[in-house]
Design a protein around this motif. Sequence first.
Motif, PDB file in Angstrom:
ATOM      1  N   GLU A 292       0.775  -1.411  -0.242  1.00 30.35           N
ATOM      2  CA  GLU A 292      -0.079  -0.507   0.144  1.00 30.35           C
ATOM      3  C   GLU A 292       1.268   1.530   0.237  1.00 30.35           C
ATOM      4  OE1 GLU A 292      -2.385  -0.448   3.239  1.00 30.35           O
ATOM      5  OE2 GLU A 292      -0.688   0.865   4.805  1.00 30.35           O
ATOM      6  N   ASN A 293       0.252   2.190  -0.582  1.00 33.73           N
ATOM      7  CA  ASN A 293       0.242   3.793  -0.527  1.00 33.73           C
ATOM      8  C   ASN A 293       0.268   4.022   0.863  1.00 33.73           C
ATOM      9  OD1 ASN A 293       2.727   3.157  -2.381  1.00 33.73           O
ATOM     10  ND2 ASN A 293       1.159   3.370  -3.793  1.00 33.73           N
TER      11      ASN A 293
ATOM     12  N   GLN B 131      -3.959   9.784   4.771  1.00 35.02           N
ATOM     13  CA  GLN B 131      -4.537   8.297   2.835  1.00 35.02           C
ATOM     14  C   GLN B 131      -3.431   7.742   2.740  1.00 35.02           C
ATOM     15  OE1 GLN B 131      -5.459  11.326   0.819  1.00 35.02           O
ATOM     16  NE2 GLN B 131      -6.037  10.544  -1.476  1.00 35.02           N
TER      17      GLN B 131
ATOM     18  N   SER C 293      -3.820   4.374   0.364  1.00 31.60           N
ATOM     19  CA  SER C 293      -4.388   3.613  -1.214  1.00 31.60           C
ATOM     20  C   SER C 293      -3.406   1.783  -1.216  1.00 31.60           C
ATOM     21  CB  SER C 293      -3.575   4.559  -2.209  1.00 31.60           C
ATOM     22  OG  SER C 293      -4.021   3.766  -3.277  1.00 31.60           O
TER      23      SER C 293
ATOM     24  N   ASP D 186      -9.220   2.973  -1.847  1.00 35.29           N
ATOM     25  CA  ASP D 186      -8.421   3.857  -1.177  1.00 35.29           C
ATOM     26  C   ASP D 186      -9.063   4.263  -0.155  1.00 35.29           C
ATOM     27  OD1 ASP D 186      -7.295   4.507  -2.712  1.00 35.29           O
ATOM     28  OD2 ASP D 186      -8.470   5.871  -3.906  1.00 35.29           O
TER      29      ASP D 186
ATOM     30  N   ILE E  21     -12.860   0.481  -4.549  1.00 34.55           N
ATOM     31  CA  ILE E  21     -12.778   1.552  -5.535  1.00 34.55           C
ATOM     32  C   ILE E  21     -12.933  -0.268  -7.065  1.00 34.55           C
ATOM     33  CG2 ILE E  21     -11.126   0.860  -7.858  1.00 34.55           C
ATOM     34  CD1 ILE E  21      -8.997   2.425  -5.575  1.00 34.55           C
TER      35      ILE E  21
ATOM     36  N   LEU F 246     -12.860  12.902  -1.887  1.00 38.28           N
ATOM     37  CA  LEU F 246     -12.758  11.690  -2.315  1.00 38.28           C
ATOM     38  C   LEU F 246     -13.752  10.685  -2.200  1.00 38.28           C
ATOM     39  CD1 LEU F 246     -10.986   8.686  -2.030  1.00 38.28           C
ATOM     40  CD2 LEU F 246     -11.729   8.978   0.641  1.00 38.28           C
TER      41      LEU F 246
ATOM     42  N   HIS G 103      -5.823  -3.863   5.424  1.00 32.88           N
ATOM     43  CA  HIS G 103      -4.911  -2.721   5.316  1.00 32.88           C
ATOM     44  C   HIS G 103      -4.406  -2.579   6.426  1.00 32.88           C
ATOM     45  CE1 HIS G 103      -8.629  -1.506   7.785  1.00 32.88           C
ATOM     46  NE2 HIS G 103      -8.972  -1.657   7.413  1.00 32.88           N
TER      47      HIS G 103
END
Length: 258
Positions: A107-108, A119, A121, A134, A149, A212, A243
Motif C-alpha cells: 500500500e501507499n 490517506q 491507497s 482508498d 474501487i 474522496l 490494509h
Amino acid sequence: MVKITFQQVAGQKPEKEKDGDKAEILIPCQHEELVLPLRSKRSPLSGLCCLTFGLVVFMSALVLASIYVYRYYFIPQQDPEDNLFHCRVLYEDSIYAPLRGRQELEENVGIYLKDNYEQISVPVPHFGGSDPADIIHDFHRGLTAYHDIALDKCYVIELNTTIVMPPRNLWELLINVKRGTYLPQTYLIHEEMVVTGRVRNMRQLGAFIYRLCKGKETYRLKRRGSHRRIDKREARNCHSIRHFENTFVVETAICEEA
C-alpha cells in the motif's frame, strides 16, 4: 554622663545672666553593649545538594524542551516527500496460514501532520479476496472513509483509534522502518461492519472525505459487536478490504443489510 540644660522660655524678660542662671543636671549613663547576631555556619554538604538538584531540574527541562521542539517543530517542517511511503508487509492469516503461508500486502501511505489525517491507497492484491481501496482517516473529524474501487462506493464510519495509529505515531513508525522495504512480519485481525443508510449531506464529512467521495454513492457503517464467521450466503453481500495503519494488518469486511 548625660548633660541636660534648661533654657529660658521665649516671652519672658531677660534677666541678667548669672553664673547660676543655667541649671544643669548630670545623669550618669551606663554604657550599652551592641550585640550583633551571629550567622549560622552552613554545611558544605547542603550547598552541594542544592547545586545537584538545580542541575537535575535544568537537565530535565532541557530534555523536555528538545522533545517538544522535535515533535512539534522539526517533524512538521520535514520535506513533503518524507510524508509519502510505499510499504509492503508480510503477515500470517491464522485461518489460512497452513494453506497459504505468509502473505504480502502492499500500500501507499500519505501522512499529513498539519492537517491531522492519513490517506492510504491499497492496490489490487496479488492473492485476491480483497478489494482495492482508498482510505482516509480524518483525526480532526473523527471519521474514516473507505472508497471501494471495485464497487466505486464510499463508506463512512467513526474513526477507531484503537486500531488506527495517529498521524505522528504512524509517521515515526514508518520512518524507523524506512531502512528496509518490509515492515516486520506481523499478523492479521478482522473487523466486520454493516451498512446502515445513505449519506445525503456530503459536506458534513469534512473537506478530505468530501473530496474522496464526491460524486459517489456514500453510506454510513456501524460495527458489529462481536466478530463471527461470515457464512456463504452472507459472503455474497460482503466485501473485504485489507490494509494496515499500525503494526498489524486489518481485514475490514463491509456487509450490506440483508
